[in-house]
Design an enzyme around this catalytic site. Structure first.
Site, mmCIF file in Angstrom:
data_model
loop_
_atom_site.group_PDB
_atom_site.id
_atom_site.type_symbol
_atom_site.label_atom_id
_atom_site.label_comp_id
_atom_site.label_asym_id
_atom_site.label_seq_id
_atom_site.Cartn_x
_atom_site.Cartn_y
_atom_site.Cartn_z
ATOM 1 N N GLY A 1 19.177 40.306 42.669
ATOM 2 C CA GLY A 1 19.154 39.222 42.042
ATOM 3 C C GLY A 1 19.629 39.625 40.495
ATOM 4 O O GLY A 1 19.924 38.566 39.764
ATOM 5 N N GLY B 1 23.141 42.175 46.066
ATOM 6 C CA GLY B 1 24.281 41.538 46.708
ATOM 7 C C GLY B 1 25.539 41.072 45.668
ATOM 8 O O GLY B 1 26.514 41.742 45.631
ATOM 9 N N ARG B 2 25.255 39.921 45.041
ATOM 10 C CA ARG B 2 26.044 39.352 43.911
ATOM 11 C C ARG B 2 26.779 40.622 43.103
ATOM 12 O O ARG B 2 27.658 40.383 42.878
ATOM 13 C CB ARG B 2 25.516 38.242 43.421
ATOM 14 C CG ARG B 2 26.152 37.447 42.567
ATOM 15 C CD ARG B 2 25.391 36.686 41.399
ATOM 16 N NE ARG B 2 24.242 35.802 42.219
ATOM 17 C CZ ARG B 2 24.589 34.595 42.612
ATOM 18 N NH1 ARG B 2 25.766 33.905 42.276
ATOM 19 N NH2 ARG B 2 23.448 33.866 43.236
ATOM 20 N N TYR C 1 29.022 34.968 47.935
ATOM 21 C CA TYR C 1 28.914 33.463 48.420
ATOM 22 C C TYR C 1 30.086 32.601 48.399
ATOM 23 O O TYR C 1 29.787 31.525 47.860
ATOM 24 C CB TYR C 1 27.588 33.104 47.546
ATOM 25 C CG TYR C 1 26.249 33.935 47.497
ATOM 26 C CD1 TYR C 1 25.501 33.911 48.576
ATOM 27 C CD2 TYR C 1 26.060 34.712 46.400
ATOM 28 C CE1 TYR C 1 24.530 34.862 48.773
ATOM 29 C CE2 TYR C 1 24.832 35.584 46.563
ATOM 30 C CZ TYR C 1 24.182 35.541 47.578
ATOM 31 O OH TYR C 1 23.135 36.450 47.833
ATOM 32 N N CYS D 1 37.369 14.477 51.626
ATOM 33 C CA CYS D 1 37.115 13.153 51.591
ATOM 34 C C CYS D 1 35.386 13.240 50.973
ATOM 35 O O CYS D 1 34.647 12.646 51.711
ATOM 36 C CB CYS D 1 37.178 12.369 52.734
ATOM 37 S SG CYS D 1 38.791 12.099 53.265
ATOM 38 N N GLU D 2 35.247 13.784 49.927
ATOM 39 C CA GLU D 2 33.998 13.782 49.281
ATOM 40 C C GLU D 2 34.451 13.723 47.833
ATOM 41 O O GLU D 2 35.094 14.599 47.221
ATOM 42 C CB GLU D 2 33.300 14.925 49.619
ATOM 43 C CG GLU D 2 32.800 15.197 51.207
ATOM 44 C CD GLU D 2 31.718 14.123 51.456
ATOM 45 O OE1 GLU D 2 31.027 13.742 50.665
ATOM 46 O OE2 GLU D 2 31.368 14.041 52.754
ATOM 47 N N GLU E 1 17.744 45.457 46.418
ATOM 48 C CA GLU E 1 18.474 44.681 47.622
ATOM 49 C C GLU E 1 19.649 43.854 46.856
ATOM 50 O O GLU E 1 19.805 42.695 47.042
ATOM 51 C CB GLU E 1 17.695 43.855 48.346
ATOM 52 C CG GLU E 1 16.520 44.599 49.049
ATOM 53 C CD GLU E 1 15.524 43.793 49.588
ATOM 54 O OE1 GLU E 1 15.777 42.325 49.307
ATOM 55 O OE2 GLU E 1 14.564 44.109 50.342
ATOM 56 N N TYR F 1 25.650 24.321 43.624
ATOM 57 C CA TYR F 1 24.782 24.795 42.507
ATOM 58 C C TYR F 1 25.192 24.228 41.272
ATOM 59 O O TYR F 1 24.581 24.689 40.320
ATOM 60 C CB TYR F 1 24.909 26.282 42.746
ATOM 61 C CG TYR F 1 24.415 26.931 43.844
ATOM 62 C CD1 TYR F 1 23.044 26.679 44.609
ATOM 63 C CD2 TYR F 1 25.223 27.993 44.533
ATOM 64 C CE1 TYR F 1 22.564 27.340 45.492
ATOM 65 C CE2 TYR F 1 24.864 28.610 45.715
ATOM 66 C CZ TYR F 1 23.392 28.321 46.196
ATOM 67 O OH TYR F 1 22.838 28.788 47.484
#
Length: 441
Positions: free
Chosen positions: A262, A298-299, A396, A368-369, A296, A339
């Site tokens: 984190g 990651g980012r 991510y 198309c959004e 742990e 996010y």
């Protein structure tokens, strides 16, 4: 053009590309050209096409080494969180460096093994482990399951008994600590689906102690992602230490403590705590505790080791907004839409940024959004054909990409010094429906 281009104004966000790059690893402008390590990213866009993810091998290894060096004073294991970026090249680099791995599916375990990772250095997290996931992990010989419910504990006991094996476990305890991050990536509150409540943990440990095919190994927590200060980690650690003392009083001894991941990164102007300062703040308590420590991350290992390269296809000014339509979209990088994440977008050539015609643009894709955007209200000097780099895209990014609108997923490229290699080819449209079948009545 049917409308004049809106000028840059006070509402537009100005990012100085040279100042940003000076603070990010492996990036530099050389004679105005943006380089990742020693490779001009515009040349990568030409060679491999866009959109394209590119990663720096050395940047990945440097952050991993920062963790191992910072915690060298205690027995520790760095388990890279595979969900952040699961490309085999990334996993293989970390496996060769001695990393363990944190997984949340049997598919991720298969990737780790294919990349040369050791099953014994794998911890299996996640709230929804199925019988086949557990069986595969036990047969592979993983190091530890992070248990998230008493029903999961019973399921693992049952599968282990069928196989005649013993499952090493730790309980993921939810300490009800507010990580003060985006609600979608907060995981340590009572309202979150993760973990076992602090109040219930002792009784679940006692259940585990009575199970013949379960070996209690540790205690685990993970309070959220993109944390930029150490205080929430300290709060969580204090609660775990209290619980560890209670477990000892009740005759349950642990081998390790897992503080999850984190730790945040700089995307634009965030000021996350350094890994060295993070370790210095935790080491006094961890040293006194005397247990092996797992992390742990990651980012923090891969985010700033990666870029998403994209090309400007269309410039569409209107009376109210200027839209720069690029060939990457929310299917390639969903973080901004999902996010509301703000990620830097910088030019691959500084001449583009200093042409004197900066304007305020929304950087959007062709999906198309209305929610299909990479950034809003950015002050940039743009021309059709420009190659832009989205920084911080190593985590991510590709792993959350999709084929929405039947769009092939991007190529992935690894850079090391002045060399580059395709580590995943761009998908072809025909591959996207190759396994589908027409209905035949």
């Amino acid at each position: 053009m049917s409308h004049s281009v809106l000028n840059a104004d006070s509402q537009g966000r100005v990012i100085n590309p040279e100042a940003l790059v000076a603070q990010l690893p492996a990036l530099q402008y050389v004679d105005g050209a943006l380089c990742l390590e020693e490779v001009d990213v515009a040349s990568l866009a030409k060679t491999y096409g866009t959109p394209c993810y590119v990663y720096s091998k050395q940047a990945i290894l440097n952050v991993y080494k920062a963790y191992t060096d910072s915690f060298a004073a205690i027995d520790h294991q760095i388990c890279y969180a595979v969900k952040a970026n699961s490309n085999l090249a990334v996993l293989g680099i970390l496996a060769q460096a001695g990393a363990g791995f944190d997984i949340v599916s049997s598919g991720e375990l298969a990737r780790v093994l294919a990349a040369g990772g050791e099953a014994s250095r794998v911890v299996f997290s996640g709230v929804g482990k199925r019988t086949d996931d557990i069986r595969y992990a036990l047969e592979a010989g993983i190091g530890c399951f992070n248990i998230e419910s008493d029903s999961e504990l019973a399921l693992i006991q049952g599968v282990a008994a069928e196989l005649g094996k013993t499952a090493a476990i730790s309980l993921r305890v939810n300490p009800n600590v507010d990580a003060k991050t985006h609600p979608y990536i907060s995981t340590g509150l009572k309202d979150n689906k993760f973990g076992i409540s602090h109040e219930k943990a002792l009784s679940v440990y006692q259940q585990a102690a009575a199970m013949p095919n379960i070996r209690i190994q540790g205690i685990d927590c993970h309070i959220g992602s993109q944390l930029t200060e150490v205080a929430p980690f300290i709060d969580a650690l204090d609660k775990l230490i209290e619980l560890i003392d209670n477990l000892r009083t009740n005759g349950i001894e642990l081998e390790h403590i897992d503080l999850g991941g984190g730790l945040g990164v700089q995307y634009i102007d965030e000021t996350p705590i350094s890994i060295a300062d993070f370790a210095a703040a935790l080491l006094p308590k961890l040293t006194q505790l005397g247990l092996k420590v797992f992390f742990e991350p990651g980012r923090s290992i891969v985010a700033n080791a990666g870029l998403l390269l994209t090309r400007v296809d269309v410039l569409k000014p209107t009376e109210h907004k200027n839209f720069a339509i690029v060939d990457a979209a929310m299917n390639d990088l969903i973080r901004p839409a999902l996010y509301q994440a703000e990620m830097a977008i910088i030019p691959s050539q500084l001449a583009t940024a200093t042409a004197g015609n900066e304007c305020t643009w929304d950087i959007v894709g062709a999906i198309c959004e209305t929610g299909d955007f990479l950034a809003k209200d950015r002050v940039l000097s743009l021309a059709v054909g420009d190659v832009l780099a989205v920084t911080g895209a190593g985590a991510y990014g590709f792993v959350m990409s999709s084929n929405y609108n039947t769009r092939p997923r991007s190529a992935e490229v690894m850079v090391s010094e002045n060399q580059h290699q395709l580590v995943r080819p761009r998908e072809q449209v025909a591959e996207l429906f190759a396994t589908e079948q027409l209905w035949q009545a």
